[in-house]
Design a protein around this motif. Structure first.
Motif, mmCIF file in Angstrom:
data_model
loop_
_atom_site.group_PDB
_atom_site.id
_atom_site.type_symbol
_atom_site.label_atom_id
_atom_site.label_comp_id
_atom_site.label_asym_id
_atom_site.label_seq_id
_atom_site.Cartn_x
_atom_site.Cartn_y
_atom_site.Cartn_z
ATOM 1 N N ARG A 146 -2.273 -7.578 0.258
ATOM 2 C CA ARG A 146 -3.585 -7.161 0.737
ATOM 3 C C ARG A 146 -3.506 -5.736 1.240
ATOM 4 N NH1 ARG A 146 -8.436 -9.641 4.533
ATOM 5 N NH2 ARG A 146 -9.934 -9.218 2.891
ATOM 6 N N TYR A 147 -4.403 -4.892 0.703
ATOM 7 C CA TYR A 147 -4.400 -3.469 1.022
ATOM 8 C C TYR A 147 -5.657 -3.108 1.810
ATOM 9 C CZ TYR A 147 -1.388 -3.636 -3.187
ATOM 10 O OH TYR A 147 -0.436 -3.941 -4.122
ATOM 11 N N ALA A 148 -5.493 -2.250 2.783
ATOM 12 C CA ALA A 148 -6.652 -1.766 3.535
ATOM 13 C C ALA A 148 -7.510 -0.856 2.660
ATOM 14 C CB ALA A 148 -6.197 -1.030 4.782
ATOM 15 N N ASN A 149 -6.853 -0.065 1.793
ATOM 16 C CA ASN A 149 -7.541 0.857 0.895
ATOM 17 C C ASN A 149 -6.533 1.321 -0.148
ATOM 18 O OD1 ASN A 149 -6.035 3.131 2.106
ATOM 19 N ND2 ASN A 149 -7.426 2.822 3.846
ATOM 20 N N ASN A 150 -6.936 2.260 -0.979
ATOM 21 C CA ASN A 150 -6.049 2.781 -2.027
ATOM 22 C C ASN A 150 -5.526 4.177 -1.714
ATOM 23 O OD1 ASN A 150 -6.244 0.497 -3.768
ATOM 24 N ND2 ASN A 150 -8.282 1.199 -4.397
ATOM 25 N N GLN A 151 -5.622 4.567 -0.461
ATOM 26 C CA GLN A 151 -5.133 5.874 -0.066
ATOM 27 C C GLN A 151 -3.604 5.876 0.024
ATOM 28 O OE1 GLN A 151 -7.080 6.941 3.594
ATOM 29 N NE2 GLN A 151 -9.137 6.823 2.704
ATOM 30 N N TRP A 161 -2.784 -3.810 8.151
ATOM 31 C CA TRP A 161 -4.014 -4.602 8.200
ATOM 32 C C TRP A 161 -3.934 -5.777 7.242
ATOM 33 C CZ3 TRP A 161 -7.672 -5.359 4.260
ATOM 34 C CH2 TRP A 161 -8.884 -5.959 4.670
ATOM 35 N N TYR A 178 1.386 -4.321 1.567
ATOM 36 C CA TYR A 178 0.171 -3.743 2.123
ATOM 37 C C TYR A 178 -0.293 -2.463 1.450
ATOM 38 C CZ TYR A 178 3.765 -1.286 4.881
ATOM 39 O OH TYR A 178 4.877 -0.579 5.287
ATOM 40 N N THR A 179 0.442 -1.998 0.451
ATOM 41 C CA THR A 179 -0.026 -0.871 -0.336
ATOM 42 C C THR A 179 0.756 -0.781 -1.636
ATOM 43 O OG1 THR A 179 -0.459 1.519 -0.351
ATOM 44 C CG2 THR A 179 1.554 0.799 0.728
#
Length: 237
Positions: A146-151, A161, A178-179
């Motif tokens: 699970r990723y907070a965003n793709n940054q 997160w 997480y990423t």
């Protein structure tokens, strides 16, 4: 208490794992019943030589039965059994149903039957909530993506997160990816970054549950994982 690490495949061909800061490295080994990752063993031996904790995973395709794909994985990973955490990477559908859960359980049960080791299962956060995984969760630990965003994420995060929705039948998370856009010194391209909520001893217990002389056989996810803030307890050690 937590460990930081990465997972790699032939997409990271050329990486020098000895120069990467990581407590653990998880290598792609096989896919379906016809593909062996060409970088798996070189990555594995390099990570092992650098003193990293180890893992290997099978990318499920569902083109063979769960038993067939498990046997294919074990055929090509027999030299890693007893050293590495074993993982089923389930992501060929983000909306699993009772049939896909049954397929995954067949794979997991087959690996346990043949090795005495209980593998982890990797899936997206959404997949944990799109089917009833209770038959799997009672015996097998979860590696969730699970990723907070793709940054771009520079370096490991201490408290990535995960959200508040929960992970379905899985009451704990063993590893959180997480990423997929992480950056670490020693590699200029993107990396999957992971945090494992366990100690080094617990990792080794997952990889080889009888290594400490315990007569109780394999451990379950609840025996070697923890939620954030909880104290780790490894039974049978």
């Amino acid at each position: 208490m937590a460990l930081n690490g990465i997972d790699v495949s032939h997409y990271q061909n050329g990486i020098n794992l000895a120069k990467i800061s990581a407590d653990f490295v998880i290598m792609k080994a096989t896919e379906a019943t016809s593909f062996v990752d060409p970088c798996c063993d070189s990555h594995y031996q390099e990570a092992k030589g650098a003193g990293k904790l180890l893992g290997v995973y099978h990318f499920a395709r569902g083109t063979g039965t769960g038993k067939e794909e498990a046997d294919y994985f074990l055929k090509h990973c027999e030299n890693y059994v007893g050293e590495a955490i074993l993982v089923l990477d389930f992501e060929y559908t983000n909306q699993p149903n009772s049939n896909t859960v049954k397929w995954c359980k067949t794979w997991l049960d087959r690996v346990h039957e043949k090795t005495g080791i209980r593998p982890l299962i990797y899936m997206s956060h959404s997949a944990t909530r799109h089917a009833d995984w209770s038959s799997v969760a009672k015996d097998y630990g979860l590696w969730v993506a699970r990723y907070a965003n793709n940054q771009i994420v520079n370096g490991y995060q201490k408290d990535p997160w995960l959200g508040t929705e929960g992970t379905g039948a899985f009451s704990t998370v063993a590893i959180h990816q997480y990423t997929s856009t992480g950056r670490l010194s020693g590699w200029s391209n993107n990396l999957d970054l992971d945090i494992a909520y366990m100690s080094k001893d617990a990792w080794k217990k997952y990889a080889w549950p009888n290594s400490t002389g315990s007569s109780g056989g394999s451990v379950t996810s609840k025996e070697v994982t923890l939620k954030k803030g909880e104290t780790l307890i490894v039974k049978g050690v």
